[in-house]
Design a protein around this motif. Structure first.
Motif, short mmCIF file in Angstrom:
data_model
loop_
_atom_site.label_atom_id
_atom_site.label_comp_id
_atom_site.label_asym_id
_atom_site.label_seq_id
_atom_site.Cartn_x
_atom_site.Cartn_y
_atom_site.Cartn_z
N HIS A 10 0.83 -1.22 0.00
CA HIS A 10 0.00 0.00 0.00
C HIS A 10 0.86 1.27 0.00
O HIS A 10 0.65 2.18 0.82
CB HIS A 10 -0.96 0.01 1.19
CG HIS A 10 -2.14 -0.90 1.01
ND1 HIS A 10 -3.24 -0.57 0.24
CD2 HIS A 10 -2.40 -2.16 1.47
CE1 HIS A 10 -4.11 -1.57 0.25
NE2 HIS A 10 -3.62 -2.55 0.97
N ILE A 11 1.79 1.31 -0.92
CA ILE A 11 2.64 2.51 -1.02
C ILE A 11 1.76 3.71 -1.34
O ILE A 11 1.00 3.70 -2.30
CB ILE A 11 3.70 2.33 -2.13
CG1 ILE A 11 4.56 1.10 -1.87
CG2 ILE A 11 4.57 3.58 -2.23
CD1 ILE A 11 5.49 0.75 -3.02
N GLY A 12 1.84 4.73 -0.49
CA GLY A 12 1.06 5.95 -0.68
C GLY A 12 -0.11 6.10 0.27
O GLY A 12 -0.73 7.16 0.31
N ARG A 13 -0.41 5.08 1.05
CA ARG A 13 -1.52 5.21 2.01
C ARG A 13 -1.16 6.21 3.10
O ARG A 13 0.00 6.30 3.53
CB ARG A 13 -1.86 3.86 2.65
CG ARG A 13 -3.07 3.93 3.58
CD ARG A 13 -3.34 2.59 4.26
NE ARG A 13 -3.96 1.65 3.36
CZ ARG A 13 -5.27 1.52 3.19
NH1 ARG A 13 -6.10 2.33 3.81
NH2 ARG A 13 -5.75 0.60 2.38
N THR A 14 -2.14 6.95 3.55
CA THR A 14 -1.94 7.85 4.69
C THR A 14 -2.56 7.22 5.93
O THR A 14 -3.44 6.35 5.84
CB THR A 14 -2.57 9.22 4.44
OG1 THR A 14 -3.98 9.06 4.20
CG2 THR A 14 -1.92 9.92 3.25
N PRO A 55 -0.76 6.23 -8.61
CA PRO A 55 0.29 6.56 -7.65
C PRO A 55 1.06 7.83 -8.04
O PRO A 55 1.23 8.12 -9.23
CB PRO A 55 1.22 5.34 -7.70
CG PRO A 55 0.43 4.28 -8.40
CD PRO A 55 -0.51 4.98 -9.32
N ALA A 56 1.52 8.54 -7.03
CA ALA A 56 2.37 9.71 -7.27
C ALA A 56 3.77 9.26 -7.69
O ALA A 56 4.17 8.12 -7.44
CB ALA A 56 2.44 10.55 -6.00
N ALA A 57 4.50 10.18 -8.31
CA ALA A 57 5.86 9.87 -8.74
C ALA A 57 6.72 9.41 -7.57
O ALA A 57 7.54 8.50 -7.71
CB ALA A 57 6.48 11.11 -9.40
N GLU A 58 6.52 10.00 -6.40
CA GLU A 58 7.28 9.60 -5.21
C GLU A 58 7.05 8.13 -4.89
O GLU A 58 7.98 7.42 -4.46
CB GLU A 58 6.84 10.46 -4.02
CG GLU A 58 7.48 10.06 -2.70
CD GLU A 58 6.83 10.74 -1.50
OE1 GLU A 58 7.40 10.65 -0.40
OE2 GLU A 58 5.74 11.35 -1.67
N HIS A 59 5.84 7.66 -5.11
CA HIS A 59 5.51 6.28 -4.75
C HIS A 59 6.13 5.29 -5.73
O HIS A 59 6.57 4.21 -5.32
CB HIS A 59 4.00 6.11 -4.69
CG HIS A 59 3.33 7.10 -3.78
ND1 HIS A 59 2.04 7.55 -3.95
CD2 HIS A 59 3.82 7.76 -2.68
CE1 HIS A 59 1.76 8.42 -3.00
NE2 HIS A 59 2.81 8.56 -2.21
N TYR A 60 6.21 5.66 -7.00
CA TYR A 60 6.95 4.84 -7.95
C TYR A 60 8.42 4.77 -7.55
O TYR A 60 9.07 3.73 -7.71
CB TYR A 60 6.82 5.41 -9.36
CG TYR A 60 5.55 5.05 -10.07
CD1 TYR A 60 5.31 3.75 -10.53
CD2 TYR A 60 4.56 6.00 -10.27
CE1 TYR A 60 4.14 3.42 -11.17
CE2 TYR A 60 3.38 5.67 -10.92
CZ TYR A 60 3.17 4.38 -11.37
OH TYR A 60 2.00 4.07 -12.02
N GLY A 61 8.94 5.86 -7.03
CA GLY A 61 10.34 5.87 -6.59
C GLY A 61 10.58 4.90 -5.45
O GLY A 61 11.61 4.20 -5.43
N VAL A 62 9.65 4.84 -4.49
CA VAL A 62 9.78 3.88 -3.38
C VAL A 62 9.83 2.46 -3.92
O VAL A 62 10.68 1.65 -3.53
CB VAL A 62 8.60 4.04 -2.40
CG1 VAL A 62 8.63 2.92 -1.35
CG2 VAL A 62 8.66 5.40 -1.72
N LEU A 63 8.91 2.15 -4.85
CA LEU A 63 8.88 0.81 -5.41
C LEU A 63 10.16 0.50 -6.18
O LEU A 63 10.76 -0.57 -6.00
CB LEU A 63 7.67 0.64 -6.34
CG LEU A 63 7.54 -0.72 -7.02
CD1 LEU A 63 7.38 -1.83 -6.00
CD2 LEU A 63 6.38 -0.72 -8.01
#
Length: 383
Positions: A10-14, A55-63
């Protein structure tokens, strides 16, 4: 072959308005460390890689950083799409990723085409079943009756068993679903239609191991069929559930051992109950100063500025409920309490019963409502 079974990143969940990206990266770094320390050959992510279809660009970066680190640590990776993911976005450039030993499996028509891996005992065929929304796959198999999620998974598993029997060797299946016997949480909305779409455990008969995703707490449905749960706590209902992954060893004849390995919890969760004065002054609560807090205050009258006062002692207090000792019962339940834990289809059925003086939907109408919600979920999944 040594396999680490994870799911539901769940990359990006708050969490109550706070980003979880930093905490998740801490936990995923620990996963990379496990790969090195325990000589893990394969890491599985059983769906819901992202929390959103966009997903935001930041979340693709995490993955991207995590997958690269897992490969550098020596593990192959298999990722499938879940109901929160956009299969098209997650699967973009999957062909190129496969060349690097990262297998992103999102195409529903390839559920019975395995990733072929090798160890010292020979081949291991890994079948990744992406989240199969019935309305998205019916057109692919017009000869089959695929009304519900359970129908689709039964159909897919029949094809997988046939392919595995022809190939021989050991097999592993990855699926994202709500299997019978799994207890949910308030994080995931029910993917069932009127409570009918749970997937029977027997659906997964055959493979040496079945790595499931969708439920955020670990669960053992059988020795071979398990949920790993999410790597972070995403709800206060999960506060008492451990975070970790299953370490699975396949030997020459199939499944040998399964071991639970714990993952770090960057910020623990706690539920505290008492009067406002007790919570902000009693020394017994001092140990929770750095926890996420869900506070229930029991004062007979709701205190003014309760949240700011709590946050002075508990900076990470995220949830506040007033539940007084003395409650006036007017005999009427709130609408929220009446629909709690009901599926969308059940809510519609209740509305029809109300406006029709007790007559709920007919079988045909229930089918139309079911199809409408299936189409809505399909549209969201492809955004």
């Amino acid at each position: 072959m040594r396999i680490l079974h994870t799911s539901d990143w769940h990359i990006g969940r708050t969490f109550h308005g706070h980003s979880t990206v930093g905490a998740l990266e801490t936990v995923l770094s620990a996963v990379v460390g496990l790969v090195r320390e325990r000589s893990i050959d394969l890491v599985i992510v059983a769906g819901d890689v992202f929390d959103s279809t966009m997903p935001a660009a930041e979340h693709y970066g995490v993955l991207g950083r995590t997958l690269s680190s897992l490969r550098d640590a020596g593990a192959a990776v298999v990722v499938t799409s879940g109901n929160h993911d956009s299969a098209a976005r997650l699967g973009y450039q999957a062909e190129f990723a496969q060349l690097a030993g990262i297998h992103v499996l999102t195409r529903p028509e390839r559920h019975d085409v395995p990733v072929e891996l090798q160890d010292e005992h020979g081949p291991v065929n890994l079948y990744g079943i992406p989240y199969l929304e019935p309305s998205l796959v019916r057109h692919l198999y017009p000869e089959a009756t695929l009304r519900r999620h359970s129908d689709v998974l039964a159909f897919a598993m029949d094809r997988i068993r046939a392919d595995a029997a022809e190939r021989g060797g050991r097999s592993v299946v990855v699926s994202h679903c709500f299997a019978t016997g799994a207890a949910g949480s308030d994080v995931e909305r029910d993917i069932t239609a009127g409570g009918l779409d749970y997937v029977p455990l027997a659906t997964f008969d055959g493979p040496d191991y079945v790595a499931l995703g969708h439920i955020h707490g670990r669960a053992t449905l059988s020795e071979r069929v398990r949920y790993s749960g999410a790597p972070l706590h995403y709800s206060f209902s999960e506060a008492d559930k451990p975070r970790g992954a299953w370490l699975v060893d396949l030997g020459a004849e199939g499944l040998e051992t399964v071991e639970w390995v714990a993952l770090p919890v960057p910020r623990p969760l706690a539920r505290l109950t008492g009067t406002l004065d007790e919570l902000i002054t009693s020394p017994e609560y001092a140990e929770y100063a750095d926890h996420w807090i869900a506070a229930t205050i029991t004062d007979d009258t709701r205190p003014l500025d309760a949240m700011p006062k709590l946050q002075r002692r508990f900076p990470w207090c995220a949830q506040l409920e007033h539940r007084p000792h003395t409650v006036h019962d007017d005999g009427h339940a709130s609408y929220a309490s009446r629909i709690e834990e009901k599926s969308d289809v059940e809510i519609v059925a209740g509305f029809l019963e109300h406006v029709r003086n007790g007559r709920g939907p007919s079988e045909a109408e229930a089918g139309l409502v079911d199809d409408a919600f299936s189409a809505l979920r399909a549209a969201e999944a492809t955004r």
